[in-house]
Design a protein around this motif. Structure first.
Motif, PDB file in Angstrom:
ATOM      1  N   ARG A  23      78.410   2.709  73.339  1.00  0.00           N
ATOM      2  CA  ARG A  23      77.063   3.094  73.785  1.00  0.00           C
ATOM      3  C   ARG A  23      76.025   2.769  72.724  1.00  0.00           C
ATOM      4  O   ARG A  23      74.910   3.262  72.773  1.00  0.00           O
ATOM      5  N   SER A  24      76.406   1.960  71.765  1.00  0.00           N
ATOM      6  CA  SER A  24      75.502   1.760  70.634  1.00  0.00           C
ATOM      7  C   SER A  24      74.599   0.543  70.813  1.00  0.00           C
ATOM      8  O   SER A  24      73.654   0.372  70.073  1.00  0.00           O
TER       9      SER A  24
ATOM     10  N   ALA B 196      70.094   2.220  80.481  1.00  0.00           N
ATOM     11  CA  ALA B 196      69.238   3.336  80.076  1.00  0.00           C
ATOM     12  C   ALA B 196      68.097   2.824  79.207  1.00  0.00           C
ATOM     13  O   ALA B 196      66.966   3.319  79.284  1.00  0.00           O
TER      14      ALA B 196
ATOM     15  N   ALA C  58      69.690   6.994  86.735  1.00  0.00           N
ATOM     16  CA  ALA C  58      68.375   7.634  86.658  1.00  0.00           C
ATOM     17  C   ALA C  58      67.293   6.564  86.564  1.00  0.00           C
ATOM     18  O   ALA C  58      67.483   5.521  85.931  1.00  0.00           O
TER      19      ALA C  58
ATOM     20  N   SER D  96      65.300   9.315  79.724  1.00  0.00           N
ATOM     21  CA  SER D  96      66.122  10.527  79.600  1.00  0.00           C
ATOM     22  C   SER D  96      65.361  11.733  79.089  1.00  0.00           C
ATOM     23  O   SER D  96      65.889  12.831  79.096  1.00  0.00           O
TER      24      SER D  96
ATOM     25  N   GLY E  97      64.800  12.721  76.245  1.00  0.00           N
ATOM     26  CA  GLY E  97      65.488  13.382  75.144  1.00  0.00           C
ATOM     27  C   GLY E  97      66.670  14.222  75.583  1.00  0.00           C
ATOM     28  O   GLY E  97      67.070  15.156  74.901  1.00  0.00           O
ATOM     29  N   GLU E  98      67.242  13.872  76.725  1.00  0.00           N
ATOM     30  CA  GLU E  98      68.455  14.526  77.210  1.00  0.00           C
ATOM     31  C   GLU E  98      69.506  14.527  76.114  1.00  0.00           C
ATOM     32  O   GLU E  98      69.709  13.533  75.452  1.00  0.00           O
ATOM     33  N   GLN E  99      70.225  15.579  75.991  1.00  0.00           N
ATOM     34  CA  GLN E  99      71.288  15.633  74.988  1.00  0.00           C
ATOM     35  C   GLN E  99      72.434  14.721  75.375  1.00  0.00           C
ATOM     36  O   GLN E  99      72.812  14.654  76.536  1.00  0.00           O
ATOM     37  N   GLY E 100      72.948  14.013  74.390  1.00  0.00           N
ATOM     38  CA  GLY E 100      74.125  13.203  74.643  1.00  0.00           C
ATOM     39  C   GLY E 100      73.860  12.061  75.591  1.00  0.00           C
ATOM     40  O   GLY E 100      74.736  11.610  76.289  1.00  0.00           O
ATOM     41  N   GLN E 101      72.653  11.610  75.671  1.00  0.00           N
ATOM     42  CA  GLN E 101      72.267  10.526  76.538  1.00  0.00           C
ATOM     43  C   GLN E 101      72.893   9.244  76.010  1.00  0.00           C
ATOM     44  O   GLN E 101      73.047   9.052  74.818  1.00  0.00           O
ATOM     45  N   GLY E 102      73.282   8.361  76.936  1.00  0.00           N
ATOM     46  CA  GLY E 102      74.183   7.281  76.570  1.00  0.00           C
ATOM     47  C   GLY E 102      73.616   6.061  75.882  1.00  0.00           C
ATOM     48  O   GLY E 102      74.265   5.043  75.868  1.00  0.00           O
TER      49      GLY E 102
ATOM     50  N   SER F 286      68.561   5.959  72.189  1.00  0.00           N
ATOM     51  CA  SER F 286      67.260   6.076  72.830  1.00  0.00           C
ATOM     52  C   SER F 286      66.139   5.900  71.830  1.00  0.00           C
ATOM     53  O   SER F 286      66.268   6.188  70.648  1.00  0.00           O
ATOM     54  N   ARG F 287      65.079   5.404  72.356  1.00  0.00           N
ATOM     55  CA  ARG F 287      63.899   5.254  71.523  1.00  0.00           C
ATOM     56  C   ARG F 287      63.246   6.617  71.376  1.00  0.00           C
ATOM     57  O   ARG F 287      63.721   7.591  71.911  1.00  0.00           O
TER      58      ARG F 287
END
Lengths: 162, 408, 255
Positions: free
Chosen positions: A72-73, A79, A122, A126, A128-133, A136-137
């Motif tokens: 997921r990196s 996303a 989605a 996100s 800032g959803e926790q554990g988002q895949g 994230s920026r």
């Protein structure tokens, strides 16, 4: 039979890609939605021309890597697309990318290509959803989008390192 | 024996188009039901997370199983060399392909993501009996179409026996595979037994032949072609044997389950306390679907009467649907044995309870649509190609009678 | 190659920490969660994630784990379709984890437990899936690749735990971390997004701990030093449907 279908779909994907590229050229440049994070950047995660033709392959490759190998990196996540290409509405909310006239929908509608991603994924960042895949920026709260973000206009990705 | 003359089905145009229109309308309703289910999602059906396969699967499995059975007559003719059955071998092959197409259509249109059928054809997991079945079904169609060619084309006649043999073996594999879809499910008490494979084979023989008899009787009466008793009564006897065979294997299934104490509750659910499943079992499967037709077949007067024979074949089909309902829906509705020796007092997911299921109209229409498509293919096939012998009179089909009739 | 990968995995935390620093592209801030970074190397079979549930600690009437799972995976965002009855909705909505209360037929002893995908070593759902959409990740998580799931529901027929749900209606609201939509099958994936982002536990484990019960323990079954492995060595535990010899990744004690 399956082979014919695969060939056919490949062909149509190719045609659609060419169409998209042509359309973009004819219109002379950018389709990113004003007010999205993408509008502030020089280029997509790869060269813009490359992304126009190949974004589906890039996303598809990443999808298998993520689902089966847990990776997921990378910068190629869907996303990430949503994060960057969603724009804000005047009320301070976020407009889903598959909404009419938005980045993903507008081009797919023009090229008459189906878009199944958002059956499941989605359509807004996100938040800032926790554990988002994806890596994230900055969360929206930190960089409110919408009015005030300049539309740079230079989109052809000239000189952007591959 | 006289040379068999095949002729297209010569029903009067109004009647023929009327028949096609009715079948097309039913198929169209099935299509609408599919569109509705696909658009809304499966919430509009009776299927739930507890009963995940519903009415469409009753129809689909019934049709697929019957498809294999419809090939009976062709197999007997070319593999076992019974000339009596040879005139109808072509129709037998056509009906087999048509029923399989109808069944597969229902199965495919019930998928959660039917548009991804291409995925099912490009991604295979060969540990899955389902994936094997995809090959068994498509292979069956290819082989039977080839088989039909060897029968219809004189140059191909020399291969009929060999291709017929391959088709015969393949259909047994196909029904074994279909039965194993359920037989390999270790999770559920009603399944998880190898005896389901032979049970499905026996059911295929019976249901397929029953449909075949009805189609033959209908086609010949409508067309005014002669249909002698010699063939019909042989088919009747054969059907009686097959229905008896189903009962025998069903008994083996129930006894297998009954022998170990841990399955007592399942058998008692089927036979005594299962509500609609018990009713479908006794009234549908046993009484209407087995004992009554056997009684008619054995009856000295009724067993000779065409109307009664047709009714009996229809009853076998009704029994077939009841059997599918009991096995497919009942098998899922019965609670899983998660905690032996314990009673589930409370559960957020119906653990330990019989899962409710009520078929919805779209599901039924989709299933009927599959039946209509199968019959539509058959009706068009016999109309445009030479599938039906001009006469099935005793003197034509029965080699002994034919020999007696021809003065030496 | 494999060796190198293994080494990387064993020191994953340390490696990822360094890699994350390198990976931060200009103009992009890395959104970190509790100091963890997204995974950059493929999962390996050096770990096997699992749960140990102490039914003695599982409280009667408590559904904190169920609620937490619904919120973590966005199951609560799915709404009852208009015109659907409550009873039917209860049978059609997705349930990844459920509570069950059992009573022993002989002794009358009551047991409470949560039940979810048991993450079998040899999962029947994976065996039966015609397209391979139902699969087991190298780290033992059994899950559905929704991109290749055709919605045939054969896995639901095959699962001995009724752990899987089918999405019966259109889903319009999803979380980025848990994509889900109509027509596919889904089930507990041990909060796979948390695994890939290097977080400690699962939503149900956290919720149970928050309630003060601590009935669920999450960890690596292959690491002899992990808390879960040590507990499994110390106390008696069982698998549900041991008769099937599936070697489940979810174990129960005091059952």
């Amino acid at each position: 039979m399956a082979k014919a279908v695969v060939l056919g779909s490949l062909l149509s994907v190719g045609l659609a890609g060419a169409l998209v590229a042509l359309a973009a050229q004819a219109a002379g440049g950018s389709y990113v939605v004003p007010g999205s994070q993408a509008a502030t950047l020089d280029s997509c995660v790869e060269q813009t021309d490359f992304m126009r033709r190949n974004h589906m392959e890039v996303i598809k490759h990443q999808r298998d890597e993520t689902v089966h190998n847990g990776i997921r990196s990378t910068k190629h996540s869907l996303a990430g697309c949503v994060e960057c290409h969603a724009s804000g509405d005047p009320a301070g909310g976020v407009v889903p990318v598959d909404r009419k006239g938005q980045f993903c929908q507008a081009c797919h509608a023009f090229a008459a290509v189906g878009m199944n991603c958002f059956d499941c994924h989605a359509t807004v960042p996100s938040q800032g959803e926790q554990g988002q895949g994806s890596p994230s920026r900055s969360p929206l709260a930190a960089s409110p989008r919408g009015a005030g973000v300049a539309f740079t206009g230079q989109r052809s990705g000239e000189g952007y390192p591959q | 024996m006289k040379r068999i003359v095949y002729r297209e089905w010569q029903l009067a145009p109004q009647r023929y188009w009327g028949l096609l229109a009715i079948l097309a309308a039913v198929a169209g309703l099935g299509g609408l039901a599919f569109a509705y289910m696909e658009h809304e999602g499966h919430w509009v059906t009776g299927m739930t997370n507890h009963v995940v396969w519903g009415t469409p699967h009753i129809f689909a499995v019934f049709l697929i199983v019957a498809a294999s059975g419809a090939l009976n007559v062709a197999s007997i003719a070319s593999v076992f060399g019974k000339t009596l059955y040879k005139p109808l071998a072509r129709l037998s092959g056509l009906l087999a392909v048509a029923l399989l197409m109808g069944g597969l259509l229902v199965l495919v249109l019930d998928l959660g993501r039917p548009e991804r059928l291409i995925v099912a054809m490009t991604h295979y997991n060969f540990r899955s009996i389902f994936a094997w079945n995809i090959f068994l079904y498509t292979g069956f169609m290819v082989i039977v179409i080839g088989y039909l060619w060897t029968m219809a084309e004189r140059k191909g006649n020399v291969y009929t026996k060999q291709v017929g043999f391959v088709a015969f073996v393949w259909r047994l594999l196909l029904t074994t595979g279909t039965g194993s879809i359920f037989g390999f499910l270790v999770a559920r008490q009603a399944y998880d037994t190898a005896v389901l494979a032979p049970l499905f084979i026996a059911m295929s023989f019976a249901f397929g032949l029953a449909i075949f008899m009805l189609v033959v009787m209908f086609a010949y009466t409508q067309d005014g072609r002669p249909l002698g008793n010699a063939l019909l009564l042989r088919l009747r006897n054969l059907l009686a044997v097959f229905v008896g065979g189903v009962l025998l294997i069903l008994l083996a299934y129930l006894l297998t389950k009954l022998y170990g104490a841990r399955h007592y509750d399942l058998v008692s659910f089927y036979l005594l306390s299962g509500g609609s499943y018990t009713l479908a079992f006794w009234l549908g499967w046993i009484l209407i679907g087995s004992l009554a037709p056997l009684g008619i077949f054995a009856h000295p007067v009724l067993g000779q009467d065409r109307t009664w024979l047709a009714a009996a074949a229809g009853m076998v089909i009704v029994g077939g649907f009841a059997a599918m309902y009991v096995l497919i829906i009942g098998g899922q509705a019965f609670p899983m044995p998660l905690f032996p020796g314990q009673t589930v007092v409370e559960s957020g997911f119906l653990d330990g309870q019989v899962a409710p299921y009520a078929p919805s109209i779209p599901e039924v229409l989709l299933g009927l649509g599959g039946v209509a498509v199968a019959l539509l293919i058959t009706a068009v096939g016999v109309r445009v190609l030479q599938f039906l012998p001009e006469s099935l009179d005793d003197r034509v089909v029965d080699p002994h009678l034919a020999a007696a009739a021809e003065p030496a | 190659m494999t060796e190198a990968r293994d080494t990387i995995d064993r020191n994953r935390r340390a490696f990822l920490g360094a890699a994350a620093g390198l990976a931060v592209a200009p103009g992009v801030l890395l959104h970190t969660v509790a100091g963890a970074a997204p995974r950059s190397a493929p999962v390996t079979s050096d770990v096997r994630w699992g749960l140990l549930i102490d039914t003695a600690k599982c409280a009667d009437g408590c559904t904190a784990c169920v609620t937490a799972c619904d919120e973590e995976n966005g199951l609560n965002l799915q709404v009852k379709p208009e015109g659907q009855s409550e009873a039917k909705w209860a049978q059609q909505r997705s349930v990844w984890i459920r509570k069950a209360k059992l009573q022993d037929n002989q002794t009358g002893r009551i047991t409470n437990l949560p039940l979810m995908c048991q993450h079998c070593e040899r999962p029947p759902c994976v065996d039966v899936c015609p397209t391979g959409a139902s699969f087991k990740r190298a780290d033992g998580i059994v899950m559905v690749d929704r991109h290749t799931c055709i919605g045939c529901r054969y896995c639901m027929m095959a699962c001995p735990y009724k752990a899987r749900s089918f999405i019966h209606e259109k889903v319009t609201a999803q979380l980025t971390r848990a994509p889900r939509g109509k027509g596919c099958v889904e089930s507990c994936n041990l909060c796979v997004h948390r695994r890939d982002n290097g977080q400690e536990s699962t939503a149900c484990v956290d919720a149970c701990a928050r309630e003060g019960h601590q009935a669920i323990l999450f960890g690596d079954l292959k690491d002899p030093a992990s808390h879960i492995s040590q507990m499994l060595t110390a106390i008696a535990s069982r698998q549900i449907r041991e008769d099937l010899a599936l070697n489940t990744g979810v174990r129960y004690s005091n059952i």
